[in-house]
Structure formats: C-alpha cells, structure tokens
Design an enzyme around this catalytic site. Sequence first.
Site, PDB file in Angstrom:
ATOM      1  N   GLY A  10       0.962  -1.110   0.000  1.00  0.00           N
ATOM      2  CA  GLY A  10       0.013  -0.668   0.065  1.00  0.00           C
ATOM      3  C   GLY A  10       1.136   1.159  -0.065  1.00  0.00           C
ATOM      4  N   ALA A  11       1.282   1.675  -0.836  1.00  0.00           N
ATOM      5  CA  ALA A  11       2.584   2.774  -1.259  1.00  0.00           C
ATOM      6  C   ALA A  11       1.219   3.864  -0.947  1.00  0.00           C
ATOM      7  CB  ALA A  11       3.751   2.255  -2.520  1.00  0.00           C
ATOM      8  N   GLY A  12       0.743   3.924  -0.804  1.00  0.00           N
ATOM      9  CA  GLY A  12      -0.391   5.625  -0.987  1.00  0.00           C
ATOM     10  C   GLY A  12       0.406   6.428  -0.684  1.00  0.00           C
ATOM     11  N   ALA A  13      -0.031   8.232   0.371  1.00  0.00           N
ATOM     12  CA  ALA A  13       0.535   8.755   0.299  1.00  0.00           C
ATOM     13  C   ALA A  13       1.540   8.633   1.207  1.00  0.00           C
ATOM     14  CB  ALA A  13       0.201   9.627   1.621  1.00  0.00           C
ATOM     15  N   GLY A  15       2.948   5.201   3.014  1.00  0.00           N
ATOM     16  CA  GLY A  15       3.290   4.241   2.752  1.00  0.00           C
ATOM     17  C   GLY A  15       4.394   4.491   1.779  1.00  0.00           C
ATOM     18  N   LYS A 213      -3.364   9.788  19.356  1.00  0.00           N
ATOM     19  CA  LYS A 213      -3.327  10.015  18.211  1.00  0.00           C
ATOM     20  C   LYS A 213      -4.833  10.445  17.736  1.00  0.00           C
ATOM     21  CE  LYS A 213      -2.532   9.966  13.195  1.00  0.00           C
ATOM     22  NZ  LYS A 213      -1.526   9.508  12.292  1.00  0.00           N
ATOM     23  N   ASN A 221     -11.105  14.266  11.870  1.00  0.00           N
ATOM     24  CA  ASN A 221     -11.453  13.605   9.829  1.00  0.00           C
ATOM     25  C   ASN A 221     -13.092  14.093  10.243  1.00  0.00           C
ATOM     26  OD1 ASN A 221      -9.031  11.401   9.017  1.00  0.00           O
ATOM     27  ND2 ASN A 221      -8.056  12.527  10.825  1.00  0.00           N
ATOM     28  N   GLU A 294     -12.408   6.214   5.907  1.00  0.00           N
ATOM     29  CA  GLU A 294     -11.941   5.608   7.055  1.00  0.00           C
ATOM     30  C   GLU A 294     -12.996   5.377   8.163  1.00  0.00           C
ATOM     31  OE1 GLU A 294      -7.345   3.524   8.495  1.00  0.00           O
ATOM     32  OE2 GLU A 294      -7.978   5.751   8.125  1.00  0.00           O
TER      33      GLU A 294
END
Length: 334
Positions: A10-13, A15, A213, A221, A294
């Site tokens: 999962g190489a989104g923002a 990752g 967090k 969010n 999410e």
Amino acid sequence: MASTSICIYGAGALGGAIAVKLASRLGDDATISVVARGAHLEAIRKNGLSLHEADADKPINIRITATDDPTTLPPQDLVITGLKGHQLGPAAEGMAALLKDDTRVVMVLNGIPWWYFHRDTQSGHAELQFDELDPGGKLWRLIGPERVIGCVALQGAEVVNPGEIRLSNNGRFVLGEPSGDMSADLETIAGLFAKAGLNVSTTPRIRDEIWSKLTGNAAFNPISALTRALMTDIMADPALFDMVGKIMNEVRAVGSALGAAFSITIAERLEQSRHIGPVRTSMLQDLLGGKALEIVPLVGMVVALGRIGKVPTPVSEVILALVTQLDKENQRGG
C-alpha cells in the site's frame, strides 16, 4: 545483517513516503518493493516514485520494484502496511503470500487496529476481536496478531499526483509490540527506520500512542469530511472548535476506561492543533477522491468501545451517523 527484503504493501501517501525514504537511504542493506494499484502504480513504473519533503528544495525520486500482484514477489523479511483499516481485510491473502515463518508486519494504522486487544494487559479484554475491524477474522487468521508491530505515524502526507507524494511536516513514528516487550525485532526495525532518516521512537505502551493520536483523528477527520474544511478552518470556527473539544473528551474517557494513559490535557492538545496549518485530513482527501472513508477505526470504535467501557459518547454517535451517510452518498456518486 544481510540485505533485508522489505515490502511496503500500500504505497499511497504514507506508505509511499516510507518506501522512498527506505529505498533512498538503505542502499545495499535492503531490497525494497511496493504493492500499489491503478494510476499510481502506472506512474511509479513509468517515472519512479517521488517524495517532496516538507523542508526540501527538490523531491527525491527513486526507481523501485512495483506491482499490484504480491504473489510475484518473493517472501519478505519485513512487511510494512500503508493501507487504511478498511482496506486490510481484502488484502489479507496478498499479504499472507509475502510471509515467512519469522516475517514481522509493521501496521501503520490510524484509530483502533484489528489487533488492539492481543496480549493487552491494560483493559481486561485480552484477545477480544471485532468483526467490524477484521471481517471473518481473516487478518487474525492469515497474518496473525503475533507478527504485528504497531506503528503510530504522526506525519502529514498526500498523494498530489500519481507517483508523487508531498509531506506537510517533518513527522515522527512510534513503534511498539502489542505485548509491550522491548524486543530485538522492535529495535532492529526501529534501527532501519532511523537509518532511513525517519524520526522514530519505541514504546512499551503503544496503545497510549494510539489513543493519543485518535484523540485528534476521531474529531478532525469526520468533521473535515462533513464540512470540507481544512484544519485551520475548523480551528477558526467557534462551533466546530467546540465540537472538536467535546469529541476529544469522549475519546479520552473511553481510552481511560480501557487503561490508556494520556500525557497532555485536552486544552494542550487543542493548542497543538492550532499549529497544524491549512492541511486536508486523510478522510477529506479520500472524500474528495471519491474513495471509501476510514470510519470504523476512527469513529465507530470510539462508540463501540464506549459501550464496552460503559462510557457515554453522544457526540461521537451523531458524528458516526452523519459521516456513515456521507460515505454512502459519496460511494454512490451523490
């Protein structure tokens, strides 16, 4: 150590940012690959993966092995997930294909993770599982909570174009074993992160970091998604600011009932939030991109765990109902 094989699944923002840092700094010490999809994957294959750091004059660009089929990759020494909570279940089989007997999985997640109660000594609910976080128990069964190293990322990141990521701050990462053990694996992985130039620390109380967090995520969010407001807009609006404070108090009450400890007051947390700047939350980014939101880890679990801990969460319940309906309309293209 011999060359360590690391896959960022999962190489989104976030990752993708981790992948660039690891690949650009670890050199021959590691073999890095990413699992991505769609236009982002095609851009990575064509032009590489670019990262604009918050204080840098020019981006870092790396060429990297990228695929949407994890079965084409060999088993890995380390898997780092950049997926959101609701994306993990459908990816369970793909992640499982990358595992060796001793592979550890760093789960970079917002909100309450599927493994939360594994070896938990604080809440009185050790090994409790939630189907809404892990439908059918696939992650528990195919990945296994014993492989997990928890990760709380305090790092703003956004995919600004396919194959191009921008960081909004110089963030930090906190790693911890669900058991609280300060294990050799934990120290080794933290060492890799540090060598890659990531600001990393380890803790025996990763759940405290999760709740810390979540105090912000559960408020900012969904409110940002419902209003399309940037962080600065929320902080400047008296009514929204008041709602944020109420949600933060509910989150803190639920976390405390489950044994979490908080290091700063709500007032101090709100003051910190004033300095975040005009950024879009991850949920607002997903809304504007037409992606599923999410919701369960960030809002739904505050309500669900409030019921377990007998803590009322009236504001969070309203927010949950509203943002759930917003997500349905957004997915319908309404």
